[in-house]
Design a protein around this motif. Structure first.
Motif, PDB file in Angstrom:
ATOM      1  N   SER A  20      21.032 -12.757 -61.014  1.00  0.00           N
ATOM      2  CA  SER A  20      21.695 -12.485 -59.753  1.00  0.00           C
ATOM      3  C   SER A  20      20.755 -12.757 -58.569  1.00  0.00           C
ATOM      4  O   SER A  20      21.161 -13.348 -57.572  1.00  0.00           O
ATOM      5  CB  SER A  20      22.235 -11.060 -59.799  1.00  0.00           C
ATOM      6  N   LEU A  21      19.479 -12.377 -58.682  1.00  0.00           N
ATOM      7  CA  LEU A  21      18.504 -12.665 -57.617  1.00  0.00           C
ATOM      8  C   LEU A  21      18.340 -14.167 -57.420  1.00  0.00           C
ATOM      9  O   LEU A  21      18.429 -14.690 -56.307  1.00  0.00           O
ATOM     10  CB  LEU A  21      17.146 -12.052 -57.966  1.00  0.00           C
ATOM     11  N   VAL A  22      18.120 -14.882 -58.529  1.00  0.00           N
ATOM     12  CA  VAL A  22      17.873 -16.321 -58.448  1.00  0.00           C
ATOM     13  C   VAL A  22      19.102 -17.033 -57.887  1.00  0.00           C
ATOM     14  O   VAL A  22      18.999 -17.917 -57.034  1.00  0.00           O
ATOM     15  CB  VAL A  22      17.491 -16.884 -59.831  1.00  0.00           C
ATOM     16  N   ALA A  23      20.277 -16.602 -58.340  1.00  0.00           N
ATOM     17  CA  ALA A  23      21.509 -17.248 -57.877  1.00  0.00           C
ATOM     18  C   ALA A  23      21.689 -17.056 -56.378  1.00  0.00           C
ATOM     19  O   ALA A  23      22.094 -17.977 -55.667  1.00  0.00           O
ATOM     20  CB  ALA A  23      22.711 -16.683 -58.630  1.00  0.00           C
ATOM     21  N   PHE A  24      21.357 -15.869 -55.868  1.00  0.00           N
ATOM     22  CA  PHE A  24      21.461 -15.646 -54.426  1.00  0.00           C
ATOM     23  C   PHE A  24      20.545 -16.619 -53.681  1.00  0.00           C
ATOM     24  O   PHE A  24      20.947 -17.238 -52.693  1.00  0.00           O
ATOM     25  CB  PHE A  24      21.087 -14.200 -54.084  1.00  0.00           C
ATOM     26  N   GLY A  25      19.317 -16.777 -54.165  1.00  0.00           N
ATOM     27  CA  GLY A  25      18.388 -17.708 -53.532  1.00  0.00           C
ATOM     28  C   GLY A  25      18.956 -19.113 -53.470  1.00  0.00           C
ATOM     29  O   GLY A  25      18.930 -19.762 -52.421  1.00  0.00           O
ATOM     30  N   PHE A  26      19.510 -19.585 -54.598  1.00  0.00           N
ATOM     31  CA  PHE A  26      20.026 -20.965 -54.642  1.00  0.00           C
ATOM     32  C   PHE A  26      21.304 -21.114 -53.827  1.00  0.00           C
ATOM     33  O   PHE A  26      21.531 -22.137 -53.197  1.00  0.00           O
ATOM     34  CB  PHE A  26      20.289 -21.390 -56.091  1.00  0.00           C
ATOM     35  N   ALA A  27      22.147 -20.084 -53.832  1.00  0.00           N
ATOM     36  CA  ALA A  27      23.446 -20.238 -53.181  1.00  0.00           C
ATOM     37  C   ALA A  27      23.378 -20.021 -51.678  1.00  0.00           C
ATOM     38  O   ALA A  27      24.167 -20.583 -50.931  1.00  0.00           O
ATOM     39  CB  ALA A  27      24.453 -19.269 -53.805  1.00  0.00           C
ATOM     40  N   ARG A  28      22.448 -19.209 -51.203  1.00  0.00           N
ATOM     41  CA  ARG A  28      22.496 -18.812 -49.802  1.00  0.00           C
ATOM     42  C   ARG A  28      21.310 -19.267 -48.946  1.00  0.00           C
ATOM     43  O   ARG A  28      21.448 -19.424 -47.746  1.00  0.00           O
ATOM     44  CB  ARG A  28      22.587 -17.284 -49.704  1.00  0.00           C
ATOM     45  N   LEU A  29      20.136 -19.427 -49.525  1.00  0.00           N
ATOM     46  CA  LEU A  29      18.965 -19.725 -48.709  1.00  0.00           C
ATOM     47  C   LEU A  29      18.625 -21.206 -48.760  1.00  0.00           C
ATOM     48  O   LEU A  29      18.997 -21.906 -49.698  1.00  0.00           O
ATOM     49  CB  LEU A  29      17.769 -18.891 -49.182  1.00  0.00           C
TER      50      LEU A  29
ATOM     51  N   VAL B  79      24.140 -22.836 -30.972  1.00  0.00           N
ATOM     52  CA  VAL B  79      24.480 -21.716 -31.850  1.00  0.00           C
ATOM     53  C   VAL B  79      24.708 -22.213 -33.267  1.00  0.00           C
ATOM     54  O   VAL B  79      24.167 -21.677 -34.227  1.00  0.00           O
ATOM     55  CB  VAL B  79      25.730 -20.962 -31.329  1.00  0.00           C
ATOM     56  N   ALA B  80      25.463 -23.321 -33.355  1.00  0.00           N
ATOM     57  CA  ALA B  80      25.725 -23.874 -34.679  1.00  0.00           C
ATOM     58  C   ALA B  80      24.416 -24.215 -35.375  1.00  0.00           C
ATOM     59  O   ALA B  80      24.235 -23.951 -36.566  1.00  0.00           O
ATOM     60  CB  ALA B  80      26.601 -25.112 -34.560  1.00  0.00           C
ATOM     61  N   LYS B  81      23.486 -24.775 -34.589  1.00  0.00           N
ATOM     62  CA  LYS B  81      22.225 -25.194 -35.173  1.00  0.00           C
ATOM     63  C   LYS B  81      21.428 -23.978 -35.663  1.00  0.00           C
ATOM     64  O   LYS B  81      20.850 -23.986 -36.734  1.00  0.00           O
ATOM     65  CB  LYS B  81      21.416 -25.971 -34.132  1.00  0.00           C
ATOM     66  N   THR B  82      21.424 -22.931 -34.807  1.00  0.00           N
ATOM     67  CA  THR B  82      20.645 -21.764 -35.220  1.00  0.00           C
ATOM     68  C   THR B  82      21.268 -21.087 -36.426  1.00  0.00           C
ATOM     69  O   THR B  82      20.566 -20.546 -37.258  1.00  0.00           O
ATOM     70  CB  THR B  82      20.505 -20.734 -34.083  1.00  0.00           C
ATOM     71  N   TRP B  83      22.598 -21.140 -36.535  1.00  0.00           N
ATOM     72  CA  TRP B  83      23.198 -20.573 -37.739  1.00  0.00           C
ATOM     73  C   TRP B  83      22.647 -21.251 -38.978  1.00  0.00           C
ATOM     74  O   TRP B  83      22.282 -20.615 -39.946  1.00  0.00           O
ATOM     75  CB  TRP B  83      24.716 -20.725 -37.744  1.00  0.00           C
ATOM     76  N   LYS B  84      22.572 -22.572 -38.859  1.00  0.00           N
ATOM     77  CA  LYS B  84      22.022 -23.308 -39.989  1.00  0.00           C
ATOM     78  C   LYS B  84      20.584 -22.879 -40.227  1.00  0.00           C
ATOM     79  O   LYS B  84      20.163 -22.661 -41.350  1.00  0.00           O
ATOM     80  CB  LYS B  84      22.090 -24.808 -39.695  1.00  0.00           C
ATOM     81  N   GLY B  85      19.839 -22.722 -39.107  1.00  0.00           N
ATOM     82  CA  GLY B  85      18.435 -22.351 -39.199  1.00  0.00           C
ATOM     83  C   GLY B  85      18.243 -20.987 -39.838  1.00  0.00           C
ATOM     84  O   GLY B  85      17.267 -20.738 -40.523  1.00  0.00           O
ATOM     85  N   ARG B  86      19.217 -20.124 -39.601  1.00  0.00           N
ATOM     86  CA  ARG B  86      19.088 -18.778 -40.145  1.00  0.00           C
ATOM     87  C   ARG B  86      18.957 -18.761 -41.666  1.00  0.00           C
ATOM     88  O   ARG B  86      18.381 -17.851 -42.227  1.00  0.00           O
ATOM     89  CB  ARG B  86      20.322 -17.958 -39.780  1.00  0.00           C
ATOM     90  N   TRP B  87      19.578 -19.748 -42.312  1.00  0.00           N
ATOM     91  CA  TRP B  87      19.534 -19.761 -43.781  1.00  0.00           C
ATOM     92  C   TRP B  87      18.235 -20.353 -44.281  1.00  0.00           C
ATOM     93  O   TRP B  87      17.954 -20.334 -45.457  1.00  0.00           O
ATOM     94  CB  TRP B  87      20.714 -20.555 -44.349  1.00  0.00           C
ATOM     95  N   ASN B  88      17.473 -20.948 -43.339  1.00  0.00           N
ATOM     96  CA  ASN B  88      16.228 -21.580 -43.753  1.00  0.00           C
ATOM     97  C   ASN B  88      15.146 -20.522 -43.880  1.00  0.00           C
ATOM     98  O   ASN B  88      14.643 -20.005 -42.885  1.00  0.00           O
ATOM     99  CB  ASN B  88      15.848 -22.638 -42.712  1.00  0.00           C
ATOM    100  N   ALA B  89      14.793 -20.175 -45.092  1.00  0.00           N
ATOM    101  CA  ALA B  89      13.818 -19.116 -45.311  1.00  0.00           C
ATOM    102  C   ALA B  89      12.955 -19.479 -46.501  1.00  0.00           C
ATOM    103  O   ALA B  89      13.222 -19.042 -47.614  1.00  0.00           O
ATOM    104  CB  ALA B  89      14.545 -17.800 -45.557  1.00  0.00           C
ATOM    105  N   PRO B  90      11.928 -20.321 -46.254  1.00  0.00           N
ATOM    106  CA  PRO B  90      11.146 -20.829 -47.388  1.00  0.00           C
ATOM    107  C   PRO B  90      10.551 -19.727 -48.252  1.00  0.00           C
ATOM    108  O   PRO B  90      10.691 -19.758 -49.469  1.00  0.00           O
ATOM    109  CB  PRO B  90      10.043 -21.639 -46.724  1.00  0.00           C
ATOM    110  N   LEU B  91       9.932 -18.733 -47.590  1.00  0.00           N
ATOM    111  CA  LEU B  91       9.241 -17.699 -48.370  1.00  0.00           C
ATOM    112  C   LEU B  91      10.257 -16.864 -49.151  1.00  0.00           C
ATOM    113  O   LEU B  91      10.143 -16.685 -50.367  1.00  0.00           O
ATOM    114  CB  LEU B  91       8.416 -16.814 -47.436  1.00  0.00           C
ATOM    115  N   ALA B  92      11.292 -16.380 -48.434  1.00  0.00           N
ATOM    116  CA  ALA B  92      12.303 -15.556 -49.097  1.00  0.00           C
ATOM    117  C   ALA B  92      12.964 -16.345 -50.220  1.00  0.00           C
ATOM    118  O   ALA B  92      13.173 -15.825 -51.322  1.00  0.00           O
ATOM    119  CB  ALA B  92      13.343 -15.094 -48.079  1.00  0.00           C
ATOM    120  N   GLY B  93      13.266 -17.626 -49.951  1.00  0.00           N
ATOM    121  CA  GLY B  93      13.913 -18.466 -50.966  1.00  0.00           C
ATOM    122  C   GLY B  93      13.090 -18.510 -52.234  1.00  0.00           C
ATOM    123  O   GLY B  93      13.598 -18.276 -53.339  1.00  0.00           O
ATOM    124  N   TYR B  94      11.792 -18.790 -52.086  1.00  0.00           N
ATOM    125  CA  TYR B  94      10.947 -18.882 -53.276  1.00  0.00           C
ATOM    126  C   TYR B  94      10.775 -17.530 -53.958  1.00  0.00           C
ATOM    127  O   TYR B  94      10.659 -17.459 -55.180  1.00  0.00           O
ATOM    128  CB  TYR B  94       9.592 -19.515 -52.926  1.00  0.00           C
TER     129      TYR B  94
END
Lengths: 278, 321
Positions: free
Chosen positions: A91-100, B21-36
């Motif tokens: 669930s954690l990994v899927a959130f990362g792939f689907a949303r970030l 605004v549209a651009k920043t919405w897109k930017g909001r999802w950009n989170a390299p550290l959180a993503g990894y």
């Protein structure tokens, strides 16, 4: 028009009932045979003349040293651990792939999809030597630890499901100052419940049925899971007491069946909405 | 990252507001550290438990390795030995036979029953449950035990045979029929594919059928021109996963027949297991594993290439709701 439809539906019902009967017949036979004596199993009746309830108790205690209570508890402990790990990680990994969005996300996701096709045999031997060097042979660790990565199929299933949840919900939470983990925990995760239940069922059933993993990693009887114990039951007697064996086997498939019935509604929803469209 | 984008949006002149605004919405999802951090469990597992072992097993396939002593480099010898191993070719033949019989049989049954059940009738959840039950328990050792008994000399199938006047037969003990019992065991578990087909059928828009009825299309024509194309991505998914799983079939071959009689059910995975853990030829088994990987890769590639000619993707459904 409706008359024709009704007639068609009756035809479907008759077809389905016949079909279901054929499909279910081996299980019916199994239930009957589990109460029969070995001699009666080879007679062509579905149910026994004399019901031998003791097949169940004798089968349960048939192996020396340990009863099947031990093996069921072993299987249960092992599979609760792997199922919990699968659900949390996937669930954690899927959130990362689907949303970030993050660098190389596309590459990692393609790799994830490719590992769906990776035959386990390729990683088997190096994994075995790795766990051997950690001194993990004959422990549950080689069977539990890999599930902490979530499982490619489970991750894919939840990703598909999250993609169906409108982003506006997370966006408003983001404005309210929610962290990523907060969005995951309070908004997305609760909404993916049907998918999580589907993962839970699959993980538990596949883990419960898994024969190969325990076969190569567990060597002493005290750690055996139910499938290994059943196999030992077949091998330990020269004349297999089929009635007893079939009785214990029948008990061994009960946990997955019970879990499936309890969670059935969510399960079908989880598969249907995630689409599994590849 | 987010702390920066939010004030920027506030300062933007009114005219450009929408775009920014549209651009920043897109930017909001950009989170390299959180993503990894979120994908870390899988990524670490992939690197340690999959990528590294894949590389290692490729290396081991060029060595002689018994687990007890360190691996010794022997070049291509494992692959040369395999090319002369009669049992290898036998297991390849058995596995191919199993794949090309069990997979189509399973998919066909799943598709037919899904078509039957795709209508508003009462009791559908009952039928669905009964049909799903074998998939639920089919992978277990218990069912392998059941199968061994049903098709055994005194088993249920022979009782049936006697009743209809066919000579009883040792189905599992005869080389020509042993593989068939395993194919049946696999096909019996078509319920999981059926549920996926049923979900796919539910997504076919009803208007298509209505329009076809207005044009006077026969049910068969509707099936060929509407149902099959609309369902083709799901069929492809089931086909690919079915083939991959069939190539790796182990438990039932191990328990029902144990590869016998006369190696007639010695599946590839079973052959590999015997080499690795029976005779501790880990290098040889690694080479076998790599051959299996290449075979599965080729089979999947062929499926994907062929899919261009028969799988229909609706471009509108790209961003499914």
């Amino acid at each position: 028009m409706t008359g024709v439809l009704k007639k068609q539906n009756w035809l479907v019902h008759i077809l389905m009932i016949v079909f279901c009967f054929v499909m279910f017949y081996p299980v019916l036979w199994w239930i009957g045979a589990s109460f029969k004596s070995t001699a009666e199993i080879s007679l062509p009746s579905l149910f026994p003349k004399v019901w031998l309830w003791q097949n169940y108790t004798e089968g349960w205690n048939a192996l020396p040293k340990y009863t099947f209570t031990r093996f069921f508890m072993n299987s249960l402990k092992l599979n609760v651990a792997t199922t919990v790990l699968h659900v949390i990680s996937a669930s954690l990994v899927a959130f990362g792939f689907a949303r970030l969005t993050f660098p190389l996300k596309g590459l990692w996701f393609s790799i994830l999809m490719m590992t769906l096709m990776l035959p386990g045999q390729v990683t088997l031997i190096p994994q075995y030597t790795m766990f051997h060097s950690f001194d993990w042979i004959n422990t549950y660790l080689p069977l539990i630890v890999p599930s902490a990565m979530g499982g490619a199929f489970f991750i894919f299933l939840i990703v598909q499901f999250i993609r169906g949840i409108p982003r506006e919900l997370d966006e408003s939470a983001k404005i309210d100052g929610c962290t990523w983990f907060g969005i995951y925990l309070r908004i997305v995760m609760p909404l993916t419940l049907p998918a999580l239940i589907t993962v839970m069922i699959f993980s538990f059933i596949w883990g419960w049925d898994d024969y190969f993993g325990p076969l190569i990693y567990l060597n002493t009887v005290d750690k055996y899971t139910v499938p290994l114990a059943l196999r030992m039951f077949i091998d330990s007697q020269s004349a297999v007491p089929w009635g007893q064996l079939l009785a214990v086997s029948l008990l061994s498939v009960l946990p997955p069946v019970v879990i499936f019935f309890l969670a059935q509604k969510h399960f079908v929803e989880g598969i249907a909405t995630s689409g599994l469209k590849g | 990252m987010n702390a920066q984008t939010i004030p920027a949006a506030d300062k933007a002149p009114p005219g450009k507001n929408m775009k920014t605004v549209a651009k920043t919405w897109k930017g909001r999802w950009n989170a390299p550290l959180a993503g990894y951090l979120f994908i870390a469990p899988w990524l670490l597992g992939f690197l340690i438990l999959q990528l590294w072992p894949i590389i290692q097993s490729f290396y081991l396939s060029f060595t002689e390795f018994s687990l007890l002593e360190p691996a010794r480099w022997i070049g291509l010898k494992n692959y040369q030995d395999i090319s002369q191993d009669r049992l290898f070719f036998n297991s390849l033949k058995v596995t191919f036979l199993y794949v090309i019989t069990s997979v189509p049989l399973k998919l066909l049954a799943a598709l037919l029953v899904a078509m039957l059940l795709n209508r508003n009738i009462r009791g559908i959840s009952f039928y669905r449950t009964i049909i799903y039950l074998p998939s639920l328990i089919g992978g277990s050792l218990a069912v392998a035990v059941l199968w061994r008994n049903i098709f055994g000399l005194n088993g249920f199938i022979n009782q049936l045979a006697i009743m209809v006047g066919i000579a009883p037969k040792n189905w599992i003990g005869t080389p020509s029929t042993a593989l068939g019992t395993l194919v049946l065991l696999t096909a019996w578990q078509f319920g999981s594919s059926m549920i996926i087909f049923l979900a796919g059928l539910k997504q076919v828009p009803g208007e298509l059928y209505e329009a076809a009825s207005v044009d006077g299309a026969t049910p068969f024509r509707k099936f060929v021109r509407i149902t099959l194309p609309m369902l083709s991505p799901v069929i492809l998914f089931n086909l690919i996963m079915g083939i991959i799983n069939a190539f790796q079939m182990f438990t039932s071959a191990f328990v029902v027949t144990n590869g016998g009689p006369v190696n007639s059910t010695e599946m590839f995975a079973l052959f590999l297991y015997n080499k690795a853990f029976g005779s501790l030829q880990m290098g040889y088994a690694s080479a076998l594993a790599w051959i299996l990987l290449v075979i599965i890769g080729i089979a999947t590639a062929i499926n994907f290439i062929a899919s261009k000619y028969w799988v229909f993707y609706e471009t509108e459904t790209e961003g499914r709701k």
